[in-house]
Motif scaffolding. Structure first.
Motif, PDB file in Angstrom:
ATOM      1  N   MET A   1       0.831  -1.192   0.000  1.00  5.78           N
ATOM      2  CA  MET A   1       0.000   0.000   0.000  1.00  5.78           C
ATOM      3  C   MET A   1       0.877   1.258   0.000  1.00  5.78           C
ATOM      4  SD  MET A   1      -2.985   1.484  -0.033  1.00  5.78           S
ATOM      5  CE  MET A   1      -4.344   0.472   0.447  1.00  5.78           C
ATOM      6  N   PHE A   2       1.969   1.253   0.789  1.00  9.54           N
ATOM      7  CA  PHE A   2       2.852   2.422   0.852  1.00  9.54           C
ATOM      8  C   PHE A   2       3.449   2.719  -0.522  1.00  9.54           C
ATOM      9  CE2 PHE A   2       6.776   4.737   1.949  1.00  9.54           C
ATOM     10  CZ  PHE A   2       6.273   5.702   2.804  1.00  9.54           C
ATOM     11  N   LYS A   3       3.883   1.682  -1.209  1.00 11.25           N
ATOM     12  CA  LYS A   3       4.469   1.878  -2.540  1.00 11.25           C
ATOM     13  C   LYS A   3       3.459   2.493  -3.495  1.00 11.25           C
ATOM     14  CE  LYS A   3       7.765  -1.935  -2.331  1.00 11.25           C
ATOM     15  NZ  LYS A   3       8.088  -3.261  -2.876  1.00 11.25           N
ATOM     16  N   ALA A   4       2.242   1.950  -3.505  1.00 10.90           N
ATOM     17  CA  ALA A   4       1.222   2.428  -4.444  1.00 10.90           C
ATOM     18  C   ALA A   4       0.701   3.811  -4.063  1.00 10.90           C
ATOM     19  CB  ALA A   4       0.068   1.433  -4.505  1.00 10.90           C
ATOM     20  N   LEU A   5       0.356   3.989  -2.788  1.00 12.49           N
ATOM     21  CA  LEU A   5      -0.293   5.215  -2.323  1.00 12.49           C
ATOM     22  C   LEU A   5       0.669   6.395  -2.225  1.00 12.49           C
ATOM     23  CD1 LEU A   5      -3.073   6.212  -1.324  1.00 12.49           C
ATOM     24  CD2 LEU A   5      -2.320   5.660   0.993  1.00 12.49           C
ATOM     25  N   ILE A   6       1.932   6.112  -1.902  1.00 15.77           N
ATOM     26  CA  ILE A   6       2.893   7.189  -1.668  1.00 15.77           C
ATOM     27  C   ILE A   6       3.980   7.233  -2.742  1.00 15.77           C
ATOM     28  CG2 ILE A   6       4.547   8.169  -0.027  1.00 15.77           C
ATOM     29  CD1 ILE A   6       1.570   8.063   1.014  1.00 15.77           C
ATOM     30  N   LEU A   7       4.749   6.173  -2.832  1.00 18.89           N
ATOM     31  CA  LEU A   7       5.942   6.202  -3.683  1.00 18.89           C
ATOM     32  C   LEU A   7       5.633   6.263  -5.175  1.00 18.89           C
ATOM     33  CD1 LEU A   7       8.184   3.615  -1.781  1.00 18.89           C
ATOM     34  CD2 LEU A   7       8.105   6.112  -1.508  1.00 18.89           C
ATOM     35  N   ASP A   8       4.607   5.554  -5.614  1.00 22.62           N
ATOM     36  CA  ASP A   8       4.300   5.511  -7.046  1.00 22.62           C
ATOM     37  C   ASP A   8       3.076   6.354  -7.419  1.00 22.62           C
ATOM     38  OD1 ASP A   8       5.100   4.623  -9.599  1.00 22.62           O
ATOM     39  OD2 ASP A   8       3.511   3.118  -9.601  1.00 22.62           O
ATOM     40  N   ALA A   9       2.620   7.189  -6.511  1.00 19.45           N
ATOM     41  CA  ALA A   9       1.437   8.016  -6.775  1.00 19.45           C
ATOM     42  C   ALA A   9       1.541   8.818  -8.077  1.00 19.45           C
ATOM     43  CB  ALA A   9       1.155   8.940  -5.591  1.00 19.45           C
ATOM     44  N   PRO A  10       2.696   9.420  -8.394  1.00 15.61           N
ATOM     45  CA  PRO A  10       2.768  10.184  -9.655  1.00 15.61           C
ATOM     46  C   PRO A  10       2.467   9.357 -10.899  1.00 15.61           C
ATOM     47  CG  PRO A  10       4.597  10.764  -8.236  1.00 15.61           C
ATOM     48  CD  PRO A  10       3.917   9.567  -7.605  1.00 15.61           C
ATOM     49  N   ASN A  11       2.759   8.059 -10.861  1.00 10.72           N
ATOM     50  CA  ASN A  11       2.470   7.189 -12.002  1.00 10.72           C
ATOM     51  C   ASN A  11       1.083   6.564 -11.910  1.00 10.72           C
ATOM     52  OD1 ASN A  11       5.103   7.474 -13.160  1.00 10.72           O
ATOM     53  ND2 ASN A  11       5.865   6.099 -11.572  1.00 10.72           N
ATOM     54  N   LEU A  12       0.711   6.124 -10.706  1.00 17.75           N
ATOM     55  CA  LEU A  12      -0.527   5.359 -10.531  1.00 17.75           C
ATOM     56  C   LEU A  12      -1.793   6.213 -10.504  1.00 17.75           C
ATOM     57  CD1 LEU A  12      -1.626   2.488 -10.125  1.00 17.75           C
ATOM     58  CD2 LEU A  12      -1.375   2.848  -7.652  1.00 17.75           C
ATOM     59  N   PHE A  13      -1.770   7.316  -9.787  1.00 14.82           N
ATOM     60  CA  PHE A  13      -2.993   8.110  -9.620  1.00 14.82           C
ATOM     61  C   PHE A  13      -3.606   8.574 -10.945  1.00 14.82           C
ATOM     62  CE2 PHE A  13      -2.813   9.626  -4.928  1.00 14.82           C
ATOM     63  CZ  PHE A  13      -2.554   8.346  -4.512  1.00 14.82           C
ATOM     64  N   PRO A  14      -2.829   9.136 -11.886  1.00 11.63           N
ATOM     65  CA  PRO A  14      -3.446   9.552 -13.151  1.00 11.63           C
ATOM     66  C   PRO A  14      -4.065   8.389 -13.931  1.00 11.63           C
ATOM     67  CG  PRO A  14      -1.336  10.633 -12.862  1.00 11.63           C
ATOM     68  CD  PRO A  14      -1.434   9.566 -11.802  1.00 11.63           C
ATOM     69  N   LYS A  15      -3.540   7.175 -13.752  1.00 10.85           N
ATOM     70  CA  LYS A  15      -4.105   6.011 -14.433  1.00 10.85           C
ATOM     71  C   LYS A  15      -5.419   5.576 -13.797  1.00 10.85           C
ATOM     72  CE  LYS A  15       0.429   4.189 -15.653  1.00 10.85           C
ATOM     73  NZ  LYS A  15       1.432   3.183 -15.325  1.00 10.85           N
ATOM     74  N   LEU A  16      -5.515   5.676 -12.473  1.00 16.48           N
ATOM     75  CA  LEU A  16      -6.698   5.188 -11.757  1.00 16.48           C
ATOM     76  C   LEU A  16      -7.789   6.232 -11.598  1.00 16.48           C
ATOM     77  CD1 LEU A  16      -5.050   3.179  -8.830  1.00 16.48           C
ATOM     78  CD2 LEU A  16      -5.842   2.334 -11.048  1.00 16.48           C
ATOM     79  N   MET A  17      -7.417   7.492 -11.589  1.00 13.51           N
ATOM     80  CA  MET A  17      -8.377   8.562 -11.326  1.00 13.51           C
ATOM     81  C   MET A  17      -8.349   9.566 -12.469  1.00 13.51           C
ATOM     82  SD  MET A  17      -7.568   8.852  -7.289  1.00 13.51           S
ATOM     83  CE  MET A  17      -6.007   7.957  -7.321  1.00 13.51           C
ATOM     84  N   PRO A  18      -9.343   9.509 -13.332  1.00 11.15           N
ATOM     85  CA  PRO A  18      -9.360  10.375 -14.514  1.00 11.15           C
ATOM     86  C   PRO A  18      -9.297  11.872 -14.202  1.00 11.15           C
ATOM     87  CG  PRO A  18     -11.071   8.694 -14.663  1.00 11.15           C
ATOM     88  CD  PRO A  18     -10.475   8.596 -13.295  1.00 11.15           C
ATOM     89  N   ALA A  19      -9.714  12.276 -13.004  1.00 10.99           N
ATOM     90  CA  ALA A  19      -9.684  13.698 -12.657  1.00 10.99           C
ATOM     91  C   ALA A  19      -8.266  14.219 -12.454  1.00 10.99           C
ATOM     92  CB  ALA A  19     -10.509  13.962 -11.398  1.00 10.99           C
ATOM     93  N   ILE A  20      -7.313  13.325 -12.167  1.00 12.24           N
ATOM     94  CA  ILE A  20      -5.926  13.739 -11.955  1.00 12.24           C
ATOM     95  C   ILE A  20      -5.183  13.647 -13.282  1.00 12.24           C
ATOM     96  CG2 ILE A  20      -3.757  13.251 -10.771  1.00 12.24           C
ATOM     97  CD1 ILE A  20      -5.420  12.225  -8.417  1.00 12.24           C
ATOM     98  N   LYS A  21      -4.775  14.798 -13.777  1.00  8.15           N
ATOM     99  CA  LYS A  21      -4.053  14.855 -15.052  1.00  8.15           C
ATOM    100  C   LYS A  21      -2.598  14.430 -14.872  1.00  8.15           C
ATOM    101  CE  LYS A  21      -3.175  18.040 -18.856  1.00  8.15           C
ATOM    102  NZ  LYS A  21      -3.414  19.401 -19.360  1.00  8.15           N
ATOM    103  N   SER A  22      -1.947  14.972 -13.816  1.00  5.59           N
ATOM    104  CA  SER A  22      -0.550  14.633 -13.584  1.00  5.59           C
ATOM    105  C   SER A  22      -0.133  14.971 -12.159  1.00  5.59           C
ATOM    106  CB  SER A  22       0.367  15.390 -14.560  1.00  5.59           C
ATOM    107  OG  SER A  22       0.309  16.783 -14.305  1.00  5.59           O
ATOM    108  N   ILE A  23       0.943  14.325 -11.731  1.00  6.56           N
ATOM    109  CA  ILE A  23       1.612  14.667 -10.474  1.00  6.56           C
ATOM    110  C   ILE A  23       3.083  14.811 -10.827  1.00  6.56           C
ATOM    111  CG2 ILE A  23       2.196  13.947  -8.132  1.00  6.56           C
ATOM    112  CD1 ILE A  23      -0.363  12.281  -8.085  1.00  6.56           C
ATOM    113  N   GLN A  24       3.602  16.015 -10.628  1.00  2.00           N
ATOM    114  CA  GLN A  24       4.974  16.300 -11.028  1.00  2.00           C
ATOM    115  C   GLN A  24       5.777  16.849  -9.854  1.00  2.00           C
ATOM    116  OE1 GLN A  24       3.687  19.125 -14.047  1.00  2.00           O
ATOM    117  NE2 GLN A  24       4.693  17.847 -15.591  1.00  2.00           N
ATOM    118  N   LEU A  25       7.011  16.456  -9.801  1.00  2.00           N
ATOM    119  CA  LEU A  25       7.944  17.021  -8.848  1.00  2.00           C
ATOM    120  C   LEU A  25       8.423  18.343  -9.433  1.00  2.00           C
ATOM    121  CD1 LEU A  25       9.273  16.204  -6.148  1.00  2.00           C
ATOM    122  CD2 LEU A  25      11.158  15.283  -7.490  1.00  2.00           C
ATOM    123  N   VAL A  26       8.114  19.460  -8.777  1.00  2.00           N
ATOM    124  CA  VAL A  26       8.491  20.765  -9.322  1.00  2.00           C
ATOM    125  C   VAL A  26       9.679  21.373  -8.588  1.00  2.00           C
ATOM    126  CG1 VAL A  26       6.234  21.287 -10.303  1.00  2.00           C
ATOM    127  CG2 VAL A  26       6.727  21.965  -7.957  1.00  2.00           C
TER     128      VAL A  26
END
Length: 141
Positions: free
Chosen positions: A1-26
């Motif tokens: 869960m930690f890997k998916a929810l925290i570490l890989d969120a920038p890759n996983l969230f946009p795939k699972l949740m259409p409302a999220i366009k991107s997560i970027q480290l700025v």
């Protein structure tokens, strides 16, 4: 869960949740002090939110961050901090503890109903990631 929810969120969230366009480290390298920008798809009332990573402990499964900027942060708040700890449960799976602290701007008072939407959104994200992991048990094994 930690890997998916925290570490890989920038890759996983946009795939699972259409409302999220991107997560970027700025800013930063992904460790404490780094800034992430979550961009929401066009047409939503929320366009973006920025998180500052305050702590990330891959051994003890702790992730602390603060919402510092964006449309999702209510105008009355200076800052919202979250302390997330994931603990394995004896039954299998895990327990997630999230302590949220709300810091109002001077002269503002926080009411329980002001926080309802944010709690519901966090629960939706958790349920979506959980459902993904149940359906794909080897994805983050």
């Amino acid at each position: 869960m930690f890997k998916a929810l925290i570490l890989d969120a920038p890759n996983l969230f946009p795939k699972l949740m259409p409302a999220i366009k991107s997560i970027q480290l700025v800013e930063g390298n992904g460790g404490p002090g780094s800034i992430q920008k979550i961009t929401i798809v066009e047409g939503d009332s929320i366009k973006y939110v920025k998180h500052r990573i305050d702590a990330i402990d891959k051994v003890n499964l702790i992730y602390n961050y603060a919402v510092i900027e964006g449309d999702a942060k209510p105008e009355m708040l200076e800052l919202v901090s979250h302390e997330v700890k994931i603990e394995p449960s004896k039954e299998g799976g895990c327990k997630i503890k999230n302590v949220s602290k709300y810091y109002p701007k001077k002269g503002f008072e926080i009411k329980e109903e002001d926080l309802k939407d944010a709690r519901e959104e966090a629960l939706v994200i958790l349920k979506v990631v959980d459902a993904y992991l149940v359906a794909n048990p080897k994805a983050y094994a």
